[in-house]
Every structure is written in structure tokens, then in C-alpha cells.
Design a protein around this motif. Structure first.
Motif, PDB file in Angstrom:
ATOM      1  N   ARG A   1       2.575  59.826  38.819  1.00  0.00           N
ATOM      2  CA  ARG A   1       2.247  59.174  37.553  1.00  0.00           C
ATOM      3  C   ARG A   1       0.764  58.831  37.560  1.00  0.00           C
ATOM      4  O   ARG A   1       0.134  58.692  38.610  1.00  0.00           O
ATOM      5  CB  ARG A   1       3.077  57.910  37.309  1.00  0.00           C
ATOM      6  CG  ARG A   1       2.980  56.854  38.375  1.00  0.00           C
ATOM      7  CD  ARG A   1       3.438  55.497  37.894  1.00  0.00           C
ATOM      8  NE  ARG A   1       2.437  54.884  37.027  1.00  0.00           N
ATOM      9  CZ  ARG A   1       2.539  53.632  36.561  1.00  0.00           C
ATOM     10  NH1 ARG A   1       3.595  52.907  36.854  1.00  0.00           N
ATOM     11  NH2 ARG A   1       1.596  53.131  35.794  1.00  0.00           N
ATOM     12  N   GLY A   2       0.207  58.721  36.373  1.00  0.00           N
ATOM     13  CA  GLY A   2      -1.200  58.410  36.252  1.00  0.00           C
ATOM     14  C   GLY A   2      -1.442  56.907  36.196  1.00  0.00           C
ATOM     15  O   GLY A   2      -0.527  56.094  36.358  1.00  0.00           O
ATOM     16  N   GLU A   3      -2.693  56.565  35.953  1.00  0.00           N
ATOM     17  CA  GLU A   3      -3.045  55.155  35.802  1.00  0.00           C
ATOM     18  C   GLU A   3      -2.295  54.532  34.626  1.00  0.00           C
ATOM     19  O   GLU A   3      -1.928  53.359  34.663  1.00  0.00           O
ATOM     20  CB  GLU A   3      -4.557  55.034  35.601  1.00  0.00           C
ATOM     21  CG  GLU A   3      -5.068  53.624  35.485  1.00  0.00           C
ATOM     22  CD  GLU A   3      -6.590  53.562  35.342  1.00  0.00           C
ATOM     23  OE1 GLU A   3      -7.087  52.532  34.870  1.00  0.00           O
ATOM     24  OE2 GLU A   3      -7.274  54.556  35.701  1.00  0.00           O
ATOM     25  N   PHE A   4      -2.055  55.333  33.598  1.00  0.00           N
ATOM     26  CA  PHE A   4      -1.314  54.884  32.430  1.00  0.00           C
ATOM     27  C   PHE A   4      -0.112  55.794  32.200  1.00  0.00           C
ATOM     28  O   PHE A   4      -0.167  56.986  32.496  1.00  0.00           O
ATOM     29  CB  PHE A   4      -2.191  54.913  31.172  1.00  0.00           C
ATOM     30  CG  PHE A   4      -3.377  53.993  31.249  1.00  0.00           C
ATOM     31  CD1 PHE A   4      -3.250  52.648  30.960  1.00  0.00           C
ATOM     32  CD2 PHE A   4      -4.618  54.485  31.629  1.00  0.00           C
ATOM     33  CE1 PHE A   4      -4.338  51.795  31.053  1.00  0.00           C
ATOM     34  CE2 PHE A   4      -5.708  53.644  31.713  1.00  0.00           C
ATOM     35  CZ  PHE A   4      -5.572  52.294  31.435  1.00  0.00           C
ATOM     36  N   VAL A   5       0.968  55.203  31.677  1.00  0.00           N
ATOM     37  CA  VAL A   5       2.130  55.978  31.250  1.00  0.00           C
ATOM     38  C   VAL A   5       2.191  55.797  29.732  1.00  0.00           C
ATOM     39  O   VAL A   5       2.716  54.802  29.239  1.00  0.00           O
ATOM     40  CB  VAL A   5       3.423  55.490  31.925  1.00  0.00           C
ATOM     41  CG1 VAL A   5       4.605  56.360  31.505  1.00  0.00           C
ATOM     42  CG2 VAL A   5       3.261  55.507  33.450  1.00  0.00           C
ATOM     43  N   PRO A   6       1.615  56.743  28.975  1.00  0.00           N
ATOM     44  CA  PRO A   6       1.337  56.519  27.549  1.00  0.00           C
ATOM     45  C   PRO A   6       2.522  56.781  26.624  1.00  0.00           C
ATOM     46  O   PRO A   6       2.407  57.488  25.630  1.00  0.00           O
ATOM     47  CB  PRO A   6       0.192  57.492  27.277  1.00  0.00           C
ATOM     48  CG  PRO A   6       0.485  58.648  28.180  1.00  0.00           C
ATOM     49  CD  PRO A   6       1.060  58.035  29.440  1.00  0.00           C
ATOM     50  N   PHE A   7       3.653  56.171  26.952  1.00  0.00           N
ATOM     51  CA  PHE A   7       4.866  56.338  26.162  1.00  0.00           C
ATOM     52  C   PHE A   7       5.366  54.976  25.686  1.00  0.00           C
ATOM     53  O   PHE A   7       5.353  54.004  26.448  1.00  0.00           O
ATOM     54  CB  PHE A   7       5.960  57.026  26.982  1.00  0.00           C
ATOM     55  CG  PHE A   7       5.614  58.423  27.411  1.00  0.00           C
ATOM     56  CD1 PHE A   7       5.937  59.506  26.602  1.00  0.00           C
ATOM     57  CD2 PHE A   7       4.954  58.653  28.599  1.00  0.00           C
ATOM     58  CE1 PHE A   7       5.604  60.799  26.989  1.00  0.00           C
ATOM     59  CE2 PHE A   7       4.620  59.937  28.988  1.00  0.00           C
ATOM     60  CZ  PHE A   7       4.943  61.015  28.184  1.00  0.00           C
ATOM     61  N   GLY A   8       5.818  54.937  24.432  1.00  0.00           N
ATOM     62  CA  GLY A   8       6.274  53.673  23.867  1.00  0.00           C
ATOM     63  C   GLY A   8       7.375  53.025  24.676  1.00  0.00           C
ATOM     64  O   GLY A   8       7.341  51.813  24.926  1.00  0.00           O
ATOM     65  N   SER A   9       8.376  53.793  25.082  1.00  0.00           N
ATOM     66  CA  SER A   9       9.485  53.219  25.846  1.00  0.00           C
ATOM     67  C   SER A   9       8.983  52.560  27.123  1.00  0.00           C
ATOM     68  O   SER A   9       9.428  51.472  27.486  1.00  0.00           O
ATOM     69  CB  SER A   9      10.515  54.298  26.199  1.00  0.00           C
ATOM     70  OG  SER A   9      11.317  54.610  25.089  1.00  0.00           O
ATOM     71  N   TYR A  10       8.062  53.235  27.801  1.00  0.00           N
ATOM     72  CA  TYR A  10       7.570  52.687  29.059  1.00  0.00           C
ATOM     73  C   TYR A  10       6.769  51.409  28.826  1.00  0.00           C
ATOM     74  O   TYR A  10       6.933  50.421  29.546  1.00  0.00           O
ATOM     75  CB  TYR A  10       6.710  53.710  29.794  1.00  0.00           C
ATOM     76  CG  TYR A  10       6.366  53.275  31.201  1.00  0.00           C
ATOM     77  CD1 TYR A  10       7.211  53.600  32.259  1.00  0.00           C
ATOM     78  CD2 TYR A  10       5.224  52.537  31.471  1.00  0.00           C
ATOM     79  CE1 TYR A  10       6.918  53.197  33.553  1.00  0.00           C
ATOM     80  CE2 TYR A  10       4.918  52.116  32.752  1.00  0.00           C
ATOM     81  CZ  TYR A  10       5.775  52.455  33.800  1.00  0.00           C
ATOM     82  OH  TYR A  10       5.481  52.027  35.076  1.00  0.00           O
TER      83      TYR A  10
ATOM     84  N   PHE B   1      10.439  51.546  31.338  1.00  0.00           N
ATOM     85  CA  PHE B   1      11.166  52.763  31.695  1.00  0.00           C
ATOM     86  C   PHE B   1      11.015  53.790  30.572  1.00  0.00           C
ATOM     87  O   PHE B   1      10.862  53.435  29.405  1.00  0.00           O
ATOM     88  CB  PHE B   1      12.663  52.476  31.902  1.00  0.00           C
ATOM     89  CG  PHE B   1      12.948  51.495  33.002  1.00  0.00           C
ATOM     90  CD1 PHE B   1      13.047  51.920  34.324  1.00  0.00           C
ATOM     91  CD2 PHE B   1      13.102  50.141  32.716  1.00  0.00           C
ATOM     92  CE1 PHE B   1      13.307  51.009  35.345  1.00  0.00           C
ATOM     93  CE2 PHE B   1      13.356  49.221  33.728  1.00  0.00           C
ATOM     94  CZ  PHE B   1      13.462  49.665  35.048  1.00  0.00           C
ATOM     95  N   LEU B   2      11.088  55.072  30.950  1.00  0.00           N
ATOM     96  CA  LEU B   2      11.090  56.140  29.957  1.00  0.00           C
ATOM     97  C   LEU B   2      12.485  56.314  29.375  1.00  0.00           C
ATOM     98  O   LEU B   2      13.474  55.867  29.945  1.00  0.00           O
ATOM     99  CB  LEU B   2      10.632  57.453  30.603  1.00  0.00           C
ATOM    100  CG  LEU B   2       9.180  57.500  31.101  1.00  0.00           C
ATOM    101  CD1 LEU B   2       8.944  58.807  31.852  1.00  0.00           C
ATOM    102  CD2 LEU B   2       8.185  57.355  29.961  1.00  0.00           C
ATOM    103  N   HIS B   3      12.554  56.968  28.232  1.00  0.00           N
ATOM    104  CA  HIS B   3      13.835  57.358  27.609  1.00  0.00           C
ATOM    105  C   HIS B   3      14.723  56.144  27.305  1.00  0.00           C
ATOM    106  O   HIS B   3      15.947  56.216  27.419  1.00  0.00           O
ATOM    107  CB  HIS B   3      14.604  58.338  28.511  1.00  0.00           C
ATOM    108  CG  HIS B   3      13.857  59.604  28.802  1.00  0.00           C
ATOM    109  ND1 HIS B   3      13.759  60.638  27.901  1.00  0.00           N
ATOM    110  CD2 HIS B   3      13.157  59.981  29.896  1.00  0.00           C
ATOM    111  CE1 HIS B   3      13.030  61.611  28.431  1.00  0.00           C
ATOM    112  NE2 HIS B   3      12.655  61.239  29.634  1.00  0.00           N
ATOM    113  N   GLU B   4      14.113  55.059  26.882  1.00  0.00           N
ATOM    114  CA  GLU B   4      14.899  53.872  26.559  1.00  0.00           C
ATOM    115  C   GLU B   4      15.088  53.739  25.041  1.00  0.00           C
ATOM    116  O   GLU B   4      14.756  54.634  24.279  1.00  0.00           O
ATOM    117  CB  GLU B   4      14.221  52.624  27.147  1.00  0.00           C
ATOM    118  CG  GLU B   4      14.272  52.557  28.661  1.00  0.00           C
ATOM    119  CD  GLU B   4      15.683  52.427  29.196  1.00  0.00           C
ATOM    120  OE1 GLU B   4      16.479  51.664  28.608  1.00  0.00           O
ATOM    121  OE2 GLU B   4      16.004  53.101  30.199  1.00  0.00           O
ATOM    122  N   LYS B   5      15.603  52.604  24.601  1.00  0.00           N
ATOM    123  CA  LYS B   5      15.963  52.386  23.205  1.00  0.00           C
ATOM    124  C   LYS B   5      14.835  52.699  22.221  1.00  0.00           C
ATOM    125  O   LYS B   5      15.096  53.275  21.158  1.00  0.00           O
ATOM    126  CB  LYS B   5      16.459  50.948  23.016  1.00  0.00           C
ATOM    127  CG  LYS B   5      16.957  50.652  21.610  1.00  0.00           C
ATOM    128  CD  LYS B   5      17.483  49.224  21.508  1.00  0.00           C
ATOM    129  CE  LYS B   5      17.959  48.931  20.084  1.00  0.00           C
ATOM    130  NZ  LYS B   5      18.455  47.534  19.968  1.00  0.00           N
TER     131      LYS B   5
END
Length: 202
Positions: free
Chosen positions: A83-92, A97-101
Motif C-alpha cells: 500500500r502507498g502513503e495514502f489509500v485514496p478510496f472513500g471506504s478506506y 477498510f476497502l469494500h465497505e458500506k
């Protein structure tokens, strides 16, 4: 006259400018700029408005870096080894966590607007770049019709406003890349402007 041309005629200059900014941020965060992209960025002219000054900083930082260096910076910031310095996903950003609500809720909104995941894209749809491009498309009518201001507000509030400003602020504060820090500062300012404008819209 094509339907798309007709729809674009309905868009005010102000909304066209908003779409350009969303598209610009989306492009900057989708992948590292190519040599051709950097040539365009280096030629940007700044004005003395807050947004203009930030665009000027992006342009200045683009003059001091090569595409190969930005590709490495992009990898370190957003991909990394694991993973990078940032995880640029809304759920995360919202849940850790990824793939959440939040992703499920976004997919439901996308279906309502007729927005489909682009072919060949495997990452979750709540990537910050994808969300910027979705807003661009909603404003320009690229998903069938121009979204009303209320529809834009609902999409922004539900899927962007709750976390994108924090992401851009964090990116602006990162010392990894002057260029991406400048992109973060521009995004933070633009998200604040959009949030204020939507808050005033009744």
C-alpha cells in the motif's frame, strides 16, 4: 446537432469551469502525468485568485520535475509495496477498510445515474480520481442528462464531501512530492468552495 452538444449548451460557464476542475483533479490522481501532460501543465498561467495561485504552484512544480520522477512519486503515494502513503478510496478513509458500506452506497447511486465502471478497471469505484470524474460527468451530462444542482449536491454530499477534503488536506501536507502537495492544496480549496456553494443552494 447531437444530444450531447445540445446538453452542453444548457451548462452555464460557471458549471463548465467546475467540470473542468473536477476533470483536472481526476486526471492528476488517476495516473502520473505523462511528458505531454507536463508540457501542458508547465504552460498554465496563474492569476491572483486563490484557485489561480494554486494552479500556478502546480505549474511551477511541474517545471522542476520529470515525468519519470512523478511516476515514482505517484507509486510511492498511492500504490506502494502492499500500500502507498495514502489509500485514496472513500471506504478506506471513512471506515479504515476497502469494500465497505460507502462503496455499496456509491454503487447504488451510480446505478441510479446510469454510471458504469469503465472497462478494464478493477479497483473499487470509490477511488478519489473516479469520483472527481463522476462529478465532471454529472455536470456535463455525460451519463445521459445534465444532473440538476440538487442531484449534484446529493451525490457530492453522499460520496465526496464527507472525506475528500480530508484526503486533499493530507495530500497537501505530505512531503513526498511538491507536485502532489500542490495538487492536494488545489483539491482542498476546491472541495471547500464546492461544499460552501452546495450548503448555500436550496
Amino acid at each position: 446537432m447531437s444530444n450531447l452538444t445540445s446538453m452542453r449548451d444548457e451548462i452555464s460557464p460557471e458549471d463548465a469551469d467546475r467540470a473542468v476542475m473536477y476533470g483536472f483533479l481526476g486526471r492528476m490522481l488517476q495516473a502520473a502525468p505523462s511528458d505531454d501532460d507536463l508540457a501542458v501543465l508547465r504552460s498554465l498561467s496563474a492569476d491572483d485568485t486563490p484557485m489561480g495561485l494554486l494552479l500556478g504552484e502546480i505549474s511551477a512544480s511541474a517545471r522542476d520535475v520529470a515525468a519519470v520522477d512523478l511516476a515514482r512519486d505517484y507509486h510511492d503515494l498511492f500504490i506502494g509495496l502492499g500500500r502507498g502513503e495514502f489509500v485514496p478510496f472513500g471506504s478506506y478513509y471513512l471506515t479504515g477498510f476497502l469494500h465497505e458500506k460507502p462503496l455499496a452506497e456509491l454503487r447504488a447511486s451510480m446505478a441510479g445515474f446510469g454510471i458504469e465502471r469503465a472497462e478494464g478497471v478493477s479497483e473499487p469505484e470509490d477511488h478519489i480520481a473516479a469520483l472527481m470524474q463522476m462529478m465532471e460527468g454529472l455536470i456535463l451530462g455525460e451519463f445521459g442528462q445534465v444532473a440538476s444542482l440538487d442531484e449534484q449536491k446529493q451525490f457530492f454530499t453522499a460520496h465526496i464531501g464527507s472525506w475528500a477534503g480530508h484526503f486533499f488536506k493530507d495530500l497537501a501536507a505530505s512531503g513526498t512530492s511538491r507536485f502532489y502537495s500542490a495538487v492536494g492544496a488545489l483539491g482542498e480549496q476546491f472541495m471547500a468552495v464546492e461544499a460552501e456553494a452546495f450548503a448555500m443552494a436550496q
